[in-house]
Design a protein around this motif. Structure first.
Motif, PDB file in Angstrom:
ATOM      1  N   ASP A 257     -67.901  36.984  16.496  1.00 31.90           N
ATOM      2  CA  ASP A 257     -69.375  37.575  15.944  1.00 31.90           C
ATOM      3  C   ASP A 257     -69.170  36.621  13.932  1.00 31.90           C
ATOM      4  O   ASP A 257     -70.209  36.923  13.203  1.00 31.90           O
ATOM      5  CB  ASP A 257     -70.018  39.141  15.215  1.00 31.90           C
ATOM      6  N   SER A 258     -68.087  36.085  14.083  1.00 30.36           N
ATOM      7  CA  SER A 258     -68.237  35.526  12.978  1.00 30.36           C
ATOM      8  C   SER A 258     -68.977  34.040  12.504  1.00 30.36           C
ATOM      9  O   SER A 258     -69.263  33.132  11.573  1.00 30.36           O
ATOM     10  CB  SER A 258     -66.297  35.114  12.107  1.00 30.36           C
ATOM     11  N   ILE A 259     -69.216  33.282  14.089  1.00 30.03           N
ATOM     12  CA  ILE A 259     -69.700  31.699  14.264  1.00 30.03           C
ATOM     13  C   ILE A 259     -71.215  32.721  13.829  1.00 30.03           C
ATOM     14  O   ILE A 259     -71.661  32.281  13.777  1.00 30.03           O
ATOM     15  CB  ILE A 259     -70.213  31.755  14.948  1.00 30.03           C
ATOM     16  N   GLN A 260     -71.339  31.929  12.574  1.00 30.18           N
ATOM     17  CA  GLN A 260     -72.634  31.310  11.872  1.00 30.18           C
ATOM     18  C   GLN A 260     -72.956  29.697  11.767  1.00 30.18           C
ATOM     19  O   GLN A 260     -72.497  29.154  11.441  1.00 30.18           O
ATOM     20  CB  GLN A 260     -72.803  32.080  11.064  1.00 30.18           C
ATOM     21  N   SER A 261     -73.384  29.271  11.914  1.00 25.19           N
ATOM     22  CA  SER A 261     -74.888  28.207  12.225  1.00 25.19           C
ATOM     23  C   SER A 261     -75.390  27.473  11.028  1.00 25.19           C
ATOM     24  O   SER A 261     -76.717  28.796  10.344  1.00 25.19           O
ATOM     25  CB  SER A 261     -75.341  26.898  12.903  1.00 25.19           C
ATOM     26  N   THR A 262     -75.141  26.879   9.697  1.00 22.75           N
ATOM     27  CA  THR A 262     -75.852  26.469   8.940  1.00 22.75           C
ATOM     28  C   THR A 262     -76.812  25.865   9.032  1.00 22.75           C
ATOM     29  O   THR A 262     -78.041  24.972   7.951  1.00 22.75           O
ATOM     30  CB  THR A 262     -75.007  26.289   7.347  1.00 22.75           C
ATOM     31  N   GLY A 263     -77.245  24.909   9.620  1.00 23.40           N
ATOM     32  CA  GLY A 263     -78.262  23.922  10.032  1.00 23.40           C
ATOM     33  C   GLY A 263     -77.146  22.479  10.149  1.00 23.40           C
ATOM     34  O   GLY A 263     -77.308  21.685  10.729  1.00 23.40           O
ATOM     35  N   THR A 264     -76.166  22.406   9.066  1.00 25.91           N
ATOM     36  CA  THR A 264     -74.992  21.087   9.489  1.00 25.91           C
ATOM     37  C   THR A 264     -74.180  21.516   9.639  1.00 25.91           C
ATOM     38  O   THR A 264     -73.095  20.603  10.171  1.00 25.91           O
ATOM     39  CB  THR A 264     -75.532  20.487   7.506  1.00 25.91           C
ATOM     40  N   ASP A 265     -73.381  23.009   8.630  1.00 24.24           N
ATOM     41  CA  ASP A 265     -72.408  23.116   9.729  1.00 24.24           C
ATOM     42  C   ASP A 265     -72.460  24.129  10.408  1.00 24.24           C
ATOM     43  O   ASP A 265     -73.533  25.551  10.562  1.00 24.24           O
ATOM     44  CB  ASP A 265     -71.112  23.472   8.167  1.00 24.24           C
ATOM     45  N   LEU A 266     -70.468  24.744  10.886  1.00 27.89           N
ATOM     46  CA  LEU A 266     -70.591  25.868  11.897  1.00 27.89           C
ATOM     47  C   LEU A 266     -69.454  26.838  11.237  1.00 27.89           C
ATOM     48  O   LEU A 266     -67.941  25.984  10.658  1.00 27.89           O
ATOM     49  CB  LEU A 266     -70.396  25.175  13.600  1.00 27.89           C
TER      50      LEU A 266
END
Lengths: 514, 358
Positions: A257-266
């Motif tokens: 659950d640490s994976i988050q997308s910022t739109g440009t980066d993951l």
């Protein structure tokens, strides 16, 4: 004849965030050694994070002494009906203010709270290792088991991803090397239609690895192992077109659950720290500079505690808030949250990082209204205000040891001129110490309260205020003692008001050579 | 004696009626002819002649006796002549049979010797080499025919295995290449319900392989049937070749038969000519005998008239034995009464025999 005082100004102290990796001597004074319960505010200053507001009113009743809400998702149906599903205390709830327990299939027993909840095709799916997946059709509070096909059970994966028109799952207790996908637009069909799987045993670039998480990014399907990342293209038609695009060796994901997308980066947590996959994709297999390199040792030590305490890292949660422009990574066992400011990376490629303590969130989710909701032992809380519930919390800023570019001379701190933005009625303590001591000389002071000017209110014959729109505090403190290097800190009890450290002016007398 | 010519001719021309199995002569018809002649003669020598009296009666009686004797001599001569004619005809027939009977012959070629039999058969005798070759070809043809009636399924399976053995190395290379590609693309472990539990590429490969197998099976079936047809054709060819020497023998026999017909034709023509000439001679003999008989009849009538007289009324001429002189030496000379039959009468009969060649 009196000696001339040397004037040292630390503008926007700590706005580069915490840096505990580099040698403190000679380090830019914009780095902080401690920036707890801080964020980098919109003006690039170290400021107090916001507190939280309790949303749930029956948390104690339904959560008992458990860790609280450990998974949460907001589901908006096609009929525009919003349902919040959350899980904790071996239960699944709906609602935010009042948590209502969902109806489980007959005989279904929940053994853990590591649910991964996703919304897909107007349904909600619940996946957790060693648990039969559950489904909420259209947001129903009655959960059902996924349909079986020809005696085949849906994979009891620990990870589930909704992408490319189907569900993807992996990390079974008995199989940690296969990625499964459901039939197209049928999240409950895992053995018919266009469902399938791929065995990654022969794909891992460094031998055997275990699949931890899945993600969709830049039209790639990313399969995160613990130590490797597999980048697949053609996931739109996996049965025929799923093709290995790249493999990244040595960097994996250690917390689902640490994976988050910022739109440009993951952004995800690896055994090397918090990484940005966008940069990884750009840099291919070049040596990676993780975005947490300034706090790497501290961070990984806390991560290690999480791993040892739970046996798995599903308790580590993360969220990306585009509104606040930060990536939060909570380590519940350590009761610490790392806050990465994602606005602008530093020169070394890392993000400005601060820590949060005393908040102790156990889950995150961003709602459709861009409100950050968190799981808490009291239930669901929302990020906002400057109180943790009804409690003040402490902002702590400490600089790295500073030699004022005269490392061989004694320094006699004579006076501190602080510029604080906000901070009404905030008890504040100024700390300073010499020569790497952790025993500081303290000077406490409290900012006075003032009314903030009101906009759009008649000024005639009313109580309308004529002060500035925001309080600006400029306390002055006389210093004492001497030493070769100086550490300065500010501790403030955040009390319903913003608090940002704009500037610290230090008047010091440069003494003899040591 | 008087002979009924028409009845005699009928007897000769209708040998199938009342024919003696030994002589081939129609005795019944001949006797009928003779009896009719006797009656006729009797009528001609009747006792109702004009001018008869006592002497006439005697004369008439004598005349009757003479006529009877003469008739009896004619009958005997005719019977003897008929027997002799019958024997001559049988002899000619036997000669004709002997002359036209089949003479067996043989034809010898490089393939062997063919011999005919008197009963019209023939024996195709092949040389040992040809017989051995025929046996060999026949055996080989039998083997091929055995293949024709063999198990098509097993033959197809054998051919299929051969085809697959040819295809397998390339398929293995294709599979290895596919594996390399799949694993290079990270698809080696793909399993899809859409493609029967495997990836699209592996499914496509397996599909192509199965199609190749199906095609091979179908091709093997066609080839097996084709081979059977070839075996049938080869068997037929070998079998036909096995009988070529015999056919050549038959052709040679046909040619030999034509050649033998040349000789046979002359033989048959000679026999036919001989039979025809014999018949003609016999017919001429019969005619001459008939003429002799007629002359002898006339002669006897003249002699009777001379002895017994002739004519009536004013034309009556008294014979040597007529009137009072009846019973004289002349009577004895002609054998009237108890006198024996004169020699000259006997000589008439003997002459007739010699005329007939009996």
């Amino acid at each position: 004849m009196a000696q001339e005082l040397k004037h040292v100004t630390i503008s926007a102290p700590g706005f580069l965030g915490i840096n505990t990796q580099d040698s403190p001597i000679g380090l830019d004074p914009a780095y902080a050694s401690i920036a707890d319960n801080c964020v980098i505010d919109q003006l690039g200053r170290v400021g107090a994070r916001q507190g939280y507001k309790e949303v749930t009113t029956n948390g104690a009743a339904v959560l008992g002494t458990s860790r609280g809400i450990e998974a949460m998702v907001e589901f908006i149906s096609r009929n525009n009906v919003t349902t919040v599903f959350s899980a904790g205390n071996l239960k699944i709830f709906t609602g935010t203010t009042t948590l209502v327990e969902c109806t489980l299939p007959v005989g279904y027993t929940i053994l853990d709270n590591d649910w991964k909840i996703v919304s897909f095709n107007n349904d909600v799916y619940f996946f957790q290792k060693s648990h039969a997946p559950l489904e909420s059709v259209g947001g129903s509070t009655t959960l059902t088991l996924l349909t079986t096909s020809g005696g085949h059970q849906p994979p009891q994966g620990n990870e589930v991803l909704a992408a490319y028109g189907r569900l993807w799952s992996c990390d079974l207790s008995s199989n940690r090397y296969t990625v499964y996908w459901s039939s197209l637009l049928a999240g409950n069909d895992w053995h018919g239609g266009s469902s399938g799987s791929v065995d990654l045993t022969t794909v891992w670039p460094s031998g055997y690895d275990e699949v931890v998480a899945l993600a969709e990014h830049n039209n790639f399907l990313l399969v995160f192992g613990k130590k490797n990342i597999i980048v697949y293209s053609g996931a739109t038609s996996p049965n025929s077109d799923l093709t290995l695009h790249d493999t990244i060796e040595g960097t994996g994901c250690i917390a689902r659950d640490s994976i988050q997308s910022t739109g440009t980066d993951l952004i995800f947590l690896s055994s090397r720290g918090v990484m940005s996959l966008g940069r990884l994709l750009q840099q291919k297999s070049l040596p990676l500079g993780d975005i947490s390199k300034n706090v790497r040792t501290d961070l990984l030590s806390f991560v290690e505690i999480e791993a040892h305490s739970n046996g798995h890292r599903e308790a580590i949660k993360a969220v990306y808030s585009p509104i606040h422009a930060f990536y939060l990574l909570t380590l519940p066992t350590s009761k610490i949250v790392y806050c990465f400011d994602v606005r602008q990376p530093l020169e070394n490629g890392s993000f400005r990082v601060t820590t949060w303590s005393s908040l102790e969130p156990t889950a995150f989710t961003m709602f459709a209204d861009d409100t950050l909701y968190m799981g808490h032992n009291e239930g669901i809380i929302s990020y906002g205000g400057y109180l943790d519930g009804d409690t003040q919390y402490q902002l702590r800023y400490f600089s790295n040891p500073n030699d004022f570019q005269s490392p061989a001379n004694l320094k006699f701190l004579k006076k501190f001129n602080l510029t604080i933005i906000g901070g009404q009625a905030t008890p504040t303590t100024l700390n300073w110490g010499y020569d790497y001591t952790s025993t500081y000389t303290k000077q406490e002071f409290t900012f006075g309260s003032s009314n903030i000017a009101e906009f759009g209110i008649s000024e005639y014959n009313t109580d309308a205020e004529y002060t500035a729109s925001i309080a600006i505090q400029t306390p002055k403190v006389n210093g004492t003692g001497s030493g070769s290097v100086v550490t300065i800190g500010i501790e403030a009890q955040i009390n319903s008001a913003a608090f940002s450290i704009q500037k610290i002016d230090i008047l010091a007398l440069i003494g003899r050579l040591i | 004696m008087a002979l009924n010519q028409s009845a005699f001719n009928q007897a000769l021309t209708t040998p199938m009626q009342n024919v003696s199995p030994t002589t081939g002569f129609n005795q019944t018809a001949f006797n009928q002819a003779a009896q009719t002649g006797a009656n006729t003669v009797s009528g001609m020598l009747g006792m109702t002649g004009a001018g008869s009296n006592t002497g006439g009666f005697f004369n008439g009686l004598l005349g009757a006796g003479v006529d009877y004797y003469a008739g009896q001599q004619d009958i005997d001569a005719a019977a003897q002549f008929g027997q002799m004619s019958n024997q001559a005809a049988q002899q000619m027939g036997q000669q004709a049979v002997q002359g036209t009977s089949f003479k067996p012959f043989s034809v010898t070629t490089g393939a062997g010797t063919t011999t005919t039999t008197p009963t019209g058969g023939f024996n195709l005798g092949l040389s040992p080499e040809q017989a051995a070759m025929q046996a060999q070809l026949t055996q080989q043809a039998g083997g091929l025919f055995g293949g024709v009636t063999g198990d098509v399924g097993q033959a197809s399976q054998d051919i299929y295995n051969q085809i697959r053995a040819i295809q397998n190395p390339q398929e293995q290379r294709d599979q290895l290449r596919l594996n390399e590609e799949l694993f290079a693309r990270g698809r080696g472990g793909v399993s899809s319900a859409q493609y029967g539990g495997q990836g699209a590429e592996q499914f496509g490969y397996n599909q192509a392989q199965q199609e190749a197998m199906n095609q091979a099976a179908f091709q093997a079936r066609q080839m097996a049937l084709g081979e059977q047809e070839q075996q049938l054709a080869l068997g037929q060819g070998l079998l036909g070749q096995a009988y070529v020497p015999q056919q050549q023998q038959l052709d040679a026999l046909t040619a030999g038969t034509d050649i033998s017909n040349i000789a046979g034709t002359g033989q048959r023509l000679g026999a036919q000519l001989q039979a025809e000439l014999g018949g003609t001679g016999l017919e001429a003999l019969l005619r001459s005998y008939e003429s002799g008989l007629a002359g002898e009849q006339t002669q006897r009538n003249q002699l009777v008239d001379l002895l017994l007289g002739s004519g009536q009324g004013a034309n009556a001429v008294e014979g040597l034995l007529g009137g009072s002189s009846l019973g004289g030496s002349l009577g004895a000379a002609v054998g009237v009464g108890d006198a024996p039959t004169p020699q000259w009468i006997k000589d008439l009969g003997n002459d007739a025999k010699s005329w007939l060649g009996l």
